[in-house]
Design an enzyme around this catalytic site. Sequence first.
Site, PDB file in Angstrom:
ATOM      1  CD  GLU A 155     -19.077  -3.317   8.260  1.00 33.59           C
ATOM      2  OE1 GLU A 155     -18.258  -2.427   7.713  1.00 33.59           O
ATOM      3  OE2 GLU A 155     -19.297  -4.317   7.501  1.00 33.59           O
ATOM      4  NE  ARG A 176     -20.501  -3.830   5.033  1.00 36.45           N
ATOM      5  CZ  ARG A 176     -20.000  -4.268   3.971  1.00 36.45           C
ATOM      6  NH1 ARG A 176     -20.428  -3.713   2.667  1.00 36.45           N
ATOM      7  NH2 ARG A 176     -19.281  -5.292   4.043  1.00 36.45           N
ATOM      8  CE  LYS A 231      -4.266   1.806   2.270  1.00 38.03           C
ATOM      9  NZ  LYS A 231      -5.290   1.657   3.184  1.00 38.03           N
TER      10      LYS A 231
END
Length: 657
Positions: free
Chosen positions: A377, A405, A289
């Site tokens: 979640e 969610r 990243k």
Amino acid sequence: MEKNEYTLLSQIKTPTDLRKLSVEQLPQVCQELRDDIIKEVSVNPGHFASSLGVVEITVALHYVFNTPEDRLVWDVGHQAYGHKILTGRRESFCTNRKLHGLHPFPTPLESEYDSFTCGHASNSISAALGMAVANAQHPTDNTPKVVAIIGDGAMSGGLAFEGLNNASSTPNDLLIVLNDNDMSIDHAVGGMEKYLLSLDANETYNRLRFKASQWLKKRGMMNDNRRKGIIRLNNALKSALAHQQNIFEGMNIRYIGPFDGHNVVELVRVLQQLKDMKGPKLLHLHTKKGKGYKPAEESATVWHAPGKFDPETGERIVGDDKNKPPRYQDVFGHTLLRLAKENPRIVGVTPAMPTGCSMNIMMEEMPERTFDVGIAEGHAVTFSAGMAKEGLQPFCNIYSAFAQRAYDNIIHDAALLSLPVVLCLDRAGLVGEDGPTHHGAFDMAALRPIPNLTIASPLNERELVNLMYTAQLPGKGTFVIRYPRGCGQFAVGDGEKPSWEQPFEELPIGKGQRLADGDDVAVLSIGPIGNHVTEAIESLQHPSPNTPSVAHYDLRFLKPLDEELLHEVGQRFSRIITVEDGARSGGMGSAVVEWMCDHGYKPDIVRLGLPDHFVEHGSVAELQHIVGIDAEAIRDAIIQLLSSNTQQHPTTNTQHP
């Protein structure tokens, strides 16, 4: 480097132009694309490190696959800046995330190259599988290939596993590209991430295996049943020799990798081999990243969305925060730590957002009492409910848009037993430049019908502290606190204690407050949007015979409603305005209309809130003005309501001016 100095990138208007280049030119394309992303995002802030990490993957995919006919389904859309630049949006990329500009995440509403909506993690495999199966229903000589690109921790989400499970049992030729950078926003956590880090496969073995399958296919010896049998035999032999079971091949999903995700020439070679391979397959790529920009490589979490910065020095350009009020998320983080020091039952739970919600403050001091459960979640809520059932007091912090969610988990696993879980919904209301996938628009309307919930929103950061204190007291059950992105109301002066260090005050459940008295119209608000109401009322208070007399009530609690306050309003006022930073349909205004109707009051009610369509992206101030909930719009609504002589039933006059 100026735009006209990108010798190759400047020639690429669409991926068709990219495919005219030789493979040997692709490393230069990648370097120019990376430089362009750095240059653009340094002055127009957005998601940065993730897109740098997938530059080579992006170039290779568009080079090998015939996009847009072939479908690329991105997961976690903040990886897709390079994709946008290569697909005809380079000249307009300077408008990315700005009002009326490019969307913050890929969407088919913007470009035919964007195959599916992506803003929430872990949906790419399921969506791509559905597209692949649909295309296979009507095969042609050029049936579109479908590729799902998943990464940035999204493989920890439950939906990704559901998609994998279905892909293993449904006939399809889906290619899953796993961008494995060991990160989401913070470092990725969980068994799958650790497994991916340790997973290895021999490249020579994979090449020989592919050639063998091609040889068998040419001789008519590879039908579907034989292919599955050979794969099972191969997997068994490989597992025995390697002393390692490959979870993907255990599901009959062909696994290839891992390979270096930053070697674009090698990626092209591998993708060309996989392009026409039958059956579901997963290409595992290791990436970094922030690749290619040293500050982002060294601190990927900070550079996930760094704001403006100097591309030459890497110095981030931040404003003077000395006299600014603290951010709501930081008030939450510091208050949680203070409460946890006083209450040993308190634990913290976050689905992959410890720095985003500031739970990292408690995590650094009490790592054994904080849990990052990954991008999951629903699990975060049920995990919290399980701990609450056994006597702990979880504070589960989820962004409002992501809490959608976990709707079933909130109902079935927390509210049904009235378990003491405190759900802190950060980023409630309009969030700004991240747009419709991230606006916290629906939590009040969605949660209001659920029994056993207490739902509250603080007027300011001091009330957030006291609501958190109140929520963890015995007997409060499942408690929802919603608060916005951004700063509170009170700057901390010299020698003054911040809000989270001031004495706690228990707030009475279901009780609001009158903030201003008046006789002509009553304005009811909930949450920090009430500060705009105060500003609107103050702007009307100039000496004049026609100066309106406006009362302002802060409900503070959506559930239970303050019935004593509402009786007062119903008896005193024939004109009412409700204001909320949430969906107007079914939200706080709807609750007031229902209550007034149920109790025989018939005032003229105007509801201000978010409209019945998805709100675009832009700054919070711009969007609040557009939807009519800023101070100017509230003032105009007061004036318009007072100038109207028509009294209407409250359920008919419900549109904002």
